[in-house]
Write a protein that holds these residues in place. Structure first.
Motif, PDB file in Angstrom:
ATOM      1  N   LEU A  17      -9.000   6.912  -3.066  1.00  0.00           N
ATOM      2  CA  LEU A  17      -7.481   7.593  -3.244  1.00  0.00           C
ATOM      3  C   LEU A  17      -7.693   9.066  -3.118  1.00  0.00           C
ATOM      4  CD1 LEU A  17      -4.473   6.912  -3.760  1.00  0.00           C
ATOM      5  CD2 LEU A  17      -5.242   7.427  -5.883  1.00  0.00           C
TER       6      LEU A  17
ATOM      7  N   CYS B  59       1.936   9.353  -5.753  1.00  0.00           N
ATOM      8  CA  CYS B  59       2.200  11.224  -5.097  1.00  0.00           C
ATOM      9  C   CYS B  59       3.800  11.870  -5.587  1.00  0.00           C
ATOM     10  CB  CYS B  59       3.449  10.701  -3.646  1.00  0.00           C
ATOM     11  SG  CYS B  59       1.740  10.964  -1.665  1.00  0.00           S
TER      12      CYS B  59
ATOM     13  N   GLU C 232       1.041   4.548  -2.504  1.00  0.00           N
ATOM     14  CA  GLU C 232       0.294   6.269  -2.378  1.00  0.00           C
ATOM     15  C   GLU C 232       1.879   6.635  -2.654  1.00  0.00           C
ATOM     16  OE1 GLU C 232      -2.698   4.900   1.477  1.00  0.00           O
ATOM     17  OE2 GLU C 232      -0.170   5.086   1.977  1.00  0.00           O
TER      18      GLU C 232
ATOM     19  N   ARG D  32      -3.661  14.546  -1.169  1.00  0.00           N
ATOM     20  CA  ARG D  32      -3.563  16.008  -0.260  1.00  0.00           C
ATOM     21  C   ARG D  32      -2.025  16.268  -0.290  1.00  0.00           C
ATOM     22  NH1 ARG D  32      -3.335  17.439   6.153  1.00  0.00           N
ATOM     23  NH2 ARG D  32      -3.414  19.293   6.344  1.00  0.00           N
TER      24      ARG D  32
ATOM     25  N   GLN E  70       0.617  -1.314   0.186  1.00  0.00           N
ATOM     26  CA  GLN E  70      -0.379   0.029  -0.390  1.00  0.00           C
ATOM     27  C   GLN E  70       0.866   1.538  -0.028  1.00  0.00           C
ATOM     28  OE1 GLN E  70      -2.990   0.255   2.632  1.00  0.00           O
ATOM     29  NE2 GLN E  70      -3.930   1.895   2.953  1.00  0.00           N
ATOM     30  N   GLY E  71       1.947   1.402   0.565  1.00  0.00           N
ATOM     31  CA  GLY E  71       3.209   2.527   0.576  1.00  0.00           C
ATOM     32  C   GLY E  71       3.811   2.996  -0.453  1.00  0.00           C
TER      33      GLY E  71
ATOM     34  N   HIS F 224       0.838  13.981   0.031  1.00  0.00           N
ATOM     35  CA  HIS F 224       0.040  12.816   0.441  1.00  0.00           C
ATOM     36  C   HIS F 224      -0.864  11.914  -0.026  1.00  0.00           C
ATOM     37  CE1 HIS F 224       3.211  13.063   3.960  1.00  0.00           C
ATOM     38  NE2 HIS F 224       2.885  14.627   4.303  1.00  0.00           N
ATOM     39  N   ALA F 225      -0.724  10.544   0.111  1.00  0.00           N
ATOM     40  CA  ALA F 225      -1.665  10.235   0.016  1.00  0.00           C
ATOM     41  C   ALA F 225      -2.123   8.961   0.264  1.00  0.00           C
ATOM     42  CB  ALA F 225      -1.388   8.962  -1.486  1.00  0.00           C
ATOM     43  N   HIS F 226      -3.093   8.494   0.528  1.00  0.00           N
ATOM     44  CA  HIS F 226      -4.003   7.747   1.304  1.00  0.00           C
ATOM     45  C   HIS F 226      -5.066   6.428   0.333  1.00  0.00           C
ATOM     46  CE1 HIS F 226      -2.646  10.469   4.430  1.00  0.00           C
ATOM     47  NE2 HIS F 226      -3.265  11.110   3.690  1.00  0.00           N
TER      48      HIS F 226
ATOM     49  N   ILE G  83      -7.813   4.091   0.719  1.00  0.00           N
ATOM     50  CA  ILE G  83      -8.582   3.763   1.745  1.00  0.00           C
ATOM     51  C   ILE G  83     -10.105   3.098   1.425  1.00  0.00           C
ATOM     52  CG2 ILE G  83     -10.311   4.173   3.524  1.00  0.00           C
ATOM     53  CD1 ILE G  83      -9.204   7.554   3.128  1.00  0.00           C
TER      54      ILE G  83
END
Length: 126
Positions: free
Chosen positions: A39, A12, A8, A42, A4-5, A31-33, A35
């Motif tokens: 996606l 970015c 993300e 921010r 997942q990291g 930062h990307a999240h 969930i």
């Protein structure tokens, strides 16, 4: 298969490149999240000097509305580029894209709705 990291981080990198090429500068922080099938990206510190001046010199509503209109138009005209990058990184088709920017904080939010939750491998715990 990516973690997942890693997904993300790749998002970015892709959004930062997009911002540099299409908006003229990249974010100061991003930062990307991931969930589920959402996606959330921010970005902070995205306003150019010219945009900051525009917001300061025009009446509050007019400057804000004009900046949001221009940014939204740029995102909409190049959304296929962003969607293709997200699909390449996640392996999942983008269903929709939502965007907003604050002229007060210089923060930008981009939300992608994906057709399904991407698969990723778990991280090893020690």
């Amino acid at each position: 298969m990516k973690t997942q990291g890693e997904i993300e981080a790749a998002i970015c990198d892709g959004i930062t490149r997009f911002e540099q090429e299409y908006m003229g500068r990249g974010p100061k922080d991003i930062h990307a999240h991931l969930i589920g099938d959402l996606l959330v990206v921010r970005l902070q510190g995205v306003l150019t000097e010219a945009e900051q001046q525009l917001v300061k010199t025009l009446p509050a509503d007019k400057g804000r509305d004009l900046l949001k209109q221009v940014r939204t138009h740029l995102i909409e005209t190049s959304r296929s580029v962003m969607e293709a990058m997200v699909q390449k990184v996640t392996g999942i088709k983008v269903v929709s894209l939502h965007h907003d920017i604050s002229t007060v904080t210089g923060e930008e939010i981009v939300i992608f709705t994906l057709a399904e939750s991407p698969l990723f491998r778990g991280t090893k715990t020690r």
